[in-house]
Motif scaffolding. Structure first.
Motif, PDB file in Angstrom:
ATOM      1  N   VAL A 113       0.846  -1.189   0.000  1.00 44.69           N
ATOM      2  CA  VAL A 113       0.000   0.000   0.000  1.00 44.69           C
ATOM      3  C   VAL A 113       0.883   1.242   0.000  1.00 44.69           C
ATOM      4  CG1 VAL A 113      -1.700   1.336   1.305  1.00 44.69           C
ATOM      5  CG2 VAL A 113      -1.905  -1.155   1.167  1.00 44.69           C
ATOM      6  N   VAL A 114       0.663   2.138  -0.953  1.00 49.22           N
ATOM      7  CA  VAL A 114       1.451   3.366  -1.037  1.00 49.22           C
ATOM      8  C   VAL A 114       0.645   4.597  -0.639  1.00 49.22           C
ATOM      9  CG1 VAL A 114       3.011   2.446  -2.772  1.00 49.22           C
ATOM     10  CG2 VAL A 114       0.921   3.595  -3.512  1.00 49.22           C
ATOM     11  N   ASP A 115      -0.689   4.454  -0.580  1.00 43.06           N
ATOM     12  CA  ASP A 115      -1.509   5.597  -0.183  1.00 43.06           C
ATOM     13  C   ASP A 115      -2.876   5.095   0.268  1.00 43.06           C
ATOM     14  OD1 ASP A 115      -2.115   8.310   0.228  1.00 43.06           O
ATOM     15  OD2 ASP A 115      -3.107   8.460  -1.716  1.00 43.06           O
ATOM     16  N   GLU A 116      -3.439   5.750   1.271  1.00 38.11           N
ATOM     17  CA  GLU A 116      -4.769   5.393   1.745  1.00 38.11           C
ATOM     18  C   GLU A 116      -5.487   6.646   2.211  1.00 38.11           C
ATOM     19  OE1 GLU A 116      -6.458   2.002   4.665  1.00 38.11           O
ATOM     20  OE2 GLU A 116      -5.582   3.721   5.718  1.00 38.11           O
ATOM     21  N   HIS A 117      -6.749   6.777   1.778  1.00 37.38           N
ATOM     22  CA  HIS A 117      -7.587   7.886   2.236  1.00 37.38           C
ATOM     23  C   HIS A 117      -8.893   7.286   2.727  1.00 37.38           C
ATOM     24  CE1 HIS A 117      -8.760  12.086   2.535  1.00 37.38           C
ATOM     25  NE2 HIS A 117      -9.936  11.757   2.019  1.00 37.38           N
ATOM     26  N   CYS A 118      -9.066   7.238   4.038  1.00 36.09           N
ATOM     27  CA  CYS A 118     -10.210   6.568   4.652  1.00 36.09           C
ATOM     28  C   CYS A 118     -11.227   7.596   5.139  1.00 36.09           C
ATOM     29  CB  CYS A 118      -9.742   5.696   5.816  1.00 36.09           C
ATOM     30  SG  CYS A 118     -11.091   4.858   6.686  1.00 36.09           S
ATOM     31  N   ASN A 119     -12.492   7.391   4.744  1.00 36.49           N
ATOM     32  CA  ASN A 119     -13.585   8.263   5.170  1.00 36.49           C
ATOM     33  C   ASN A 119     -14.607   7.531   6.036  1.00 36.49           C
ATOM     34  OD1 ASN A 119     -12.770  10.689   3.796  1.00 36.49           O
ATOM     35  ND2 ASN A 119     -13.408   9.734   1.871  1.00 36.49           N
ATOM     36  N   CYS A 120     -14.238   6.352   6.542  1.00 40.02           N
ATOM     37  CA  CYS A 120     -15.186   5.568   7.333  1.00 40.02           C
ATOM     38  C   CYS A 120     -15.641   6.290   8.598  1.00 40.02           C
ATOM     39  CB  CYS A 120     -14.565   4.224   7.704  1.00 40.02           C
ATOM     40  SG  CYS A 120     -14.335   3.098   6.304  1.00 40.02           S
ATOM     41  N   HIS A 121     -14.830   7.234   9.084  1.00 43.14           N
ATOM     42  CA  HIS A 121     -15.162   7.922  10.330  1.00 43.14           C
ATOM     43  C   HIS A 121     -16.202   9.024  10.128  1.00 43.14           C
ATOM     44  CE1 HIS A 121     -12.123  10.318   8.265  1.00 43.14           C
ATOM     45  NE2 HIS A 121     -12.557  11.359   8.954  1.00 43.14           N
ATOM     46  N   LEU A 122     -16.483   9.374   8.875  1.00 44.49           N
ATOM     47  CA  LEU A 122     -17.426  10.449   8.620  1.00 44.49           C
ATOM     48  C   LEU A 122     -18.853   9.989   8.888  1.00 44.49           C
ATOM     49  CD1 LEU A 122     -15.987  11.950   5.316  1.00 44.49           C
ATOM     50  CD2 LEU A 122     -15.685  12.792   7.655  1.00 44.49           C
ATOM     51  N   PRO A 123     -19.730  10.885   9.340  1.00 46.52           N
ATOM     52  CA  PRO A 123     -21.125  10.495   9.628  1.00 46.52           C
ATOM     53  C   PRO A 123     -21.898  10.240   8.339  1.00 46.52           C
ATOM     54  CG  PRO A 123     -20.819  12.861   9.927  1.00 46.52           C
ATOM     55  CD  PRO A 123     -19.450  12.291   9.712  1.00 46.52           C
ATOM     56  N   LEU A 124     -23.079   9.626   8.485  1.00 46.93           N
ATOM     57  CA  LEU A 124     -23.936   9.352   7.339  1.00 46.93           C
ATOM     58  C   LEU A 124     -24.274  10.647   6.611  1.00 46.93           C
ATOM     59  CD1 LEU A 124     -26.445   6.755   8.854  1.00 46.93           C
ATOM     60  CD2 LEU A 124     -24.396   6.316   7.526  1.00 46.93           C
ATOM     61  N   GLY A 125     -24.368  10.552   5.290  1.00 43.28           N
ATOM     62  CA  GLY A 125     -24.669  11.728   4.487  1.00 43.28           C
ATOM     63  C   GLY A 125     -23.447  12.311   3.819  1.00 43.28           C
ATOM     64  N   TYR A 126     -22.249  11.917   4.289  1.00 37.89           N
ATOM     65  CA  TYR A 126     -21.018  12.338   3.642  1.00 37.89           C
ATOM     66  C   TYR A 126     -20.598  11.263   2.641  1.00 37.89           C
ATOM     67  CZ  TYR A 126     -20.621  16.087   7.077  1.00 37.89           C
ATOM     68  OH  TYR A 126     -20.846  17.204   7.844  1.00 37.89           O
ATOM     69  N   THR A 127     -19.412  11.403   2.102  1.00 43.20           N
ATOM     70  CA  THR A 127     -18.941  10.449   1.103  1.00 43.20           C
ATOM     71  C   THR A 127     -18.852   9.047   1.675  1.00 43.20           C
ATOM     72  OG1 THR A 127     -17.129   9.875  -0.398  1.00 43.20           O
ATOM     73  CG2 THR A 127     -16.533  10.990   1.640  1.00 43.20           C
ATOM     74  N   ASP A 128     -19.202   8.061   0.860  1.00 44.81           N
ATOM     75  CA  ASP A 128     -19.108   6.655   1.259  1.00 44.81           C
ATOM     76  C   ASP A 128     -17.833   6.007   0.732  1.00 44.81           C
ATOM     77  OD1 ASP A 128     -21.580   6.828   2.473  1.00 44.81           O
ATOM     78  OD2 ASP A 128     -22.675   6.117   0.717  1.00 44.81           O
ATOM     79  N   GLN A 129     -16.964   6.773   0.104  1.00 40.54           N
ATOM     80  CA  GLN A 129     -15.806   6.192  -0.596  1.00 40.54           C
ATOM     81  C   GLN A 129     -14.520   6.316   0.207  1.00 40.54           C
ATOM     82  OE1 GLN A 129     -15.181   7.074  -4.871  1.00 40.54           O
ATOM     83  NE2 GLN A 129     -13.110   7.712  -4.314  1.00 40.54           N
ATOM     84  N   CYS A 130     -13.769   5.205   0.224  1.00 40.89           N
ATOM     85  CA  CYS A 130     -12.410   5.181   0.761  1.00 40.89           C
ATOM     86  C   CYS A 130     -11.491   4.700  -0.360  1.00 40.89           C
ATOM     87  CB  CYS A 130     -12.304   4.254   1.963  1.00 40.89           C
ATOM     88  SG  CYS A 130     -13.380   4.721   3.344  1.00 40.89           S
TER      89      CYS A 130
END
Length: 296
Positions: A204-221
């Protein structure tokens, strides 16, 4: 791409066997079929400007009752199992007729053993990105079942971009899932792709995780994986999408039959895999290679 269209992949020294599942109930477009979808993306066609859609140089024949695509100038072949040869020929004819009415030229018509003039630029040595990334393309196809390890498969799409460096190509896939596993899910997928014994020599050379965002924000990591070997070009970018909240409810309510079928196809992952992921990342004892490579 069909979320679970490939049953299994069987690589051989001289060919590749890809077995497809039967068509689904509850498809969004009832007239769309597996063979029609494949004919659209596989066979090369040129528009009025000479731009190609499909795979340049690809030709298909029915051999011993099986659909066999080949690439001009090579000896290797791919056998597409699970497809009815008659249905395939009807799909090809239908696609050729449709494309002709749109002003496009089927490259394979009248030239089953030769390159069409519109395809010839793709034979030039300048197109080395695909060759440089062949190790990644081959490895991903053999491990297609790993995608199911994230949760209930809703859809998978993908495309290619030129790699910014190294002369290779960047594979981009965006698997969409319901009831995802949060960071454990997409990190599990990255770890399985690099697992000793069944994975690829990648990191893995890069990771952008959005799992911590509340519902209604982006669903993509987004996770980017590249080879650990400096002389191997190419990268894999996985844009994991987890449908949650109201978005997931709409899918469940609008297409209940299809969602139920998709949920039945969710694959359990051996507990040892997650224990290995949480610890050192080395191959877990007691988890056979077939537990991962046999998925799908």
């Amino acid at each position: 791409m069909h979320p679970w269209g490939i049953t299994y992949v069987d690589p051989r020294p001289d060919r590749l066997l890809i077995c497809f599942e039967t068509d689904l109930v509850g498809r969004r477009d009832g007239e769309e079929t597996q063979v029609l979808s494949l004919a659209k993306v596989l066979l090369p066609r040129a528009d009025e400007y000479g731009e190609i859609t499909g795979v340049p140089g690809a030709r298909t024949r029915v051999e011993n009752g099986e659909v066999v695509p080949r690439l001009l100038g090579t000896t290797a072949s791919v056998t597409l199992l699970g497809l009815d040869p008659d249905a395939w020929q009807r799909a090809v004819d239908a696609q050729d007729q449709e494309m002709s009415t749109c002003g496009m030229t089927p490259c394979h018509r009248g030239r089953p053993d030769r390159w069409h003039p519109a395809e010839r630029p793709d034979r030039r040595p300048g197109r080395r990105g695909a060759a440089a990334s062949a190790w990644l393309t081959s490895g991903l196809l053999r491990r297609v079942g790993l995608i199911r390890s994230l949760g209930v498969p809703l859809a998978v799409t993908g495309w290619l971009n030129c790699r910014e460096r190294g002369g290779g190509e960047r594979w981009i896939i965006d698997p969409t899932f319901a009831e995802g596993l949060g960071p454990t899910g997409h990190r599990r997928l990255a770890a399985l792709h690099s697992a000793p014994g069944w994975g690829l020599p990648v990191t893995v050379v890069d990771e952008h995780c959005n799992c911590h965002l509340p519902l209604g924000y982006t669903d993509q990591c987004t996770t980017t994986i590249a080879s650990v070997q400096a002389d191997r070009a190419g990268a894999l970018e996985v844009r994991t999408i987890q449908r949650r909240g109201d978005r997931l409810k709409r899918i469940q309510q609008e297409r209940p039959v299809l969602y139920a079928a998709q949920k039945q196809l969710a694959l359990p992952v051996p507990a040892g895999v997650d224990r290995w992921l949480e610890s050192s990342g080395s191959s877990p004892a007691g988890v056979p290679v077939s537990a991962v490579t046999g998925l799908g």
